[in-house]
Design a protein around this motif. Structure first.
Motif, PDB file in Angstrom:
ATOM      1  N   VAL A  64    -116.014 -31.566  -6.057  1.00 40.82           N
ATOM      2  CA  VAL A  64    -117.477 -31.446  -6.034  1.00 40.82           C
ATOM      3  C   VAL A  64    -118.078 -32.187  -7.234  1.00 40.82           C
ATOM      4  CG1 VAL A  64    -119.400 -29.807  -6.262  1.00 40.82           C
ATOM      5  CG2 VAL A  64    -117.504 -29.313  -4.695  1.00 40.82           C
ATOM      6  N   ALA A  65    -117.487 -32.011  -8.407  1.00 41.45           N
ATOM      7  CA  ALA A  65    -117.975 -32.705  -9.608  1.00 41.45           C
ATOM      8  C   ALA A  65    -117.863 -34.216  -9.430  1.00 41.45           C
ATOM      9  CB  ALA A  65    -117.193 -32.248 -10.833  1.00 41.45           C
ATOM     10  N   ASP A  66    -116.758 -34.692  -8.853  1.00 38.77           N
ATOM     11  CA  ASP A  66    -116.566 -36.126  -8.631  1.00 38.77           C
ATOM     12  C   ASP A  66    -117.623 -36.693  -7.675  1.00 38.77           C
ATOM     13  OD1 ASP A  66    -114.368 -36.038 -10.305  1.00 38.77           O
ATOM     14  OD2 ASP A  66    -112.882 -36.196  -8.684  1.00 38.77           O
ATOM     15  N   ARG A  67    -118.088 -35.874  -6.746  1.00 34.81           N
ATOM     16  CA  ARG A  67    -119.122 -36.305  -5.786  1.00 34.81           C
ATOM     17  C   ARG A  67    -120.528 -36.216  -6.389  1.00 34.81           C
ATOM     18  NH1 ARG A  67    -117.412 -33.726   0.074  1.00 34.81           N
ATOM     19  NH2 ARG A  67    -115.247 -34.427   0.034  1.00 34.81           N
ATOM     20  N   GLU A  68    -120.624 -35.620  -7.575  1.00 33.31           N
ATOM     21  CA  GLU A  68    -121.894 -35.457  -8.288  1.00 33.31           C
ATOM     22  C   GLU A  68    -122.923 -34.699  -7.457  1.00 33.31           C
ATOM     23  OE1 GLU A  68    -123.046 -39.352  -9.673  1.00 33.31           O
ATOM     24  OE2 GLU A  68    -121.391 -39.396 -11.121  1.00 33.31           O
ATOM     25  N   ILE A  69    -122.464 -33.595  -6.850  1.00 34.84           N
ATOM     26  CA  ILE A  69    -123.371 -32.689  -6.149  1.00 34.84           C
ATOM     27  C   ILE A  69    -123.221 -31.305  -6.765  1.00 34.84           C
ATOM     28  CG2 ILE A  69    -123.401 -33.984  -3.987  1.00 34.84           C
ATOM     29  CD1 ILE A  69    -121.366 -32.075  -2.829  1.00 34.84           C
TER      30      ILE A  69
END
Length: 99
Positions: A64-69
């Motif tokens: 989720v952090a890698d997707r920046e959401i």
């Protein structure tokens, strides 16, 4: 004690769930994606794999952090993990949401 190995996480978009396997058994975390937020609604750990739950949650939080959401943990188990690790993962919560 062995070092934690990275788990292989799959996003099954059709079923709206993250998946991984532990000891050959499928673990799943259901989600609902709305705008720039992902609601983590349910986690299923097969019998005998419960000890890996935190490892699974951490892998999903990293994704989720890698997707920046932002994420909203609506599952009791995931919300409990978030509360226990508030400092580390608070930045993933949407503005105005406290767990």
């Amino acid at each position: 004690m062995e070092a934690t190995t990275a788990i292989e996480l799959t996003d099954n978009e059709f079923l709206r769930q993250f998946e991984t396997t532990f000891d050959g058994k499928l673990a799943k975390m259901e989600y609902s994606l709305q705008e720039r937020k992902i609601f983590l609604t349910k986690i299923f750990m097969p019998e005998g794999t419960e000890d890996h739950m935190n490892e699974f949650i951490i892998a999903v939080f990293k994704e989720v952090a890698d997707r920046e959401i932002n994420l909203v943990p609506t599952s009791p188990e995931i919300a409990k993990f978030m509360r226990s690790n508030r400092r580390k993962y608070k930045k993933l919560l949407p503005v105005g949401i406290n767990i």
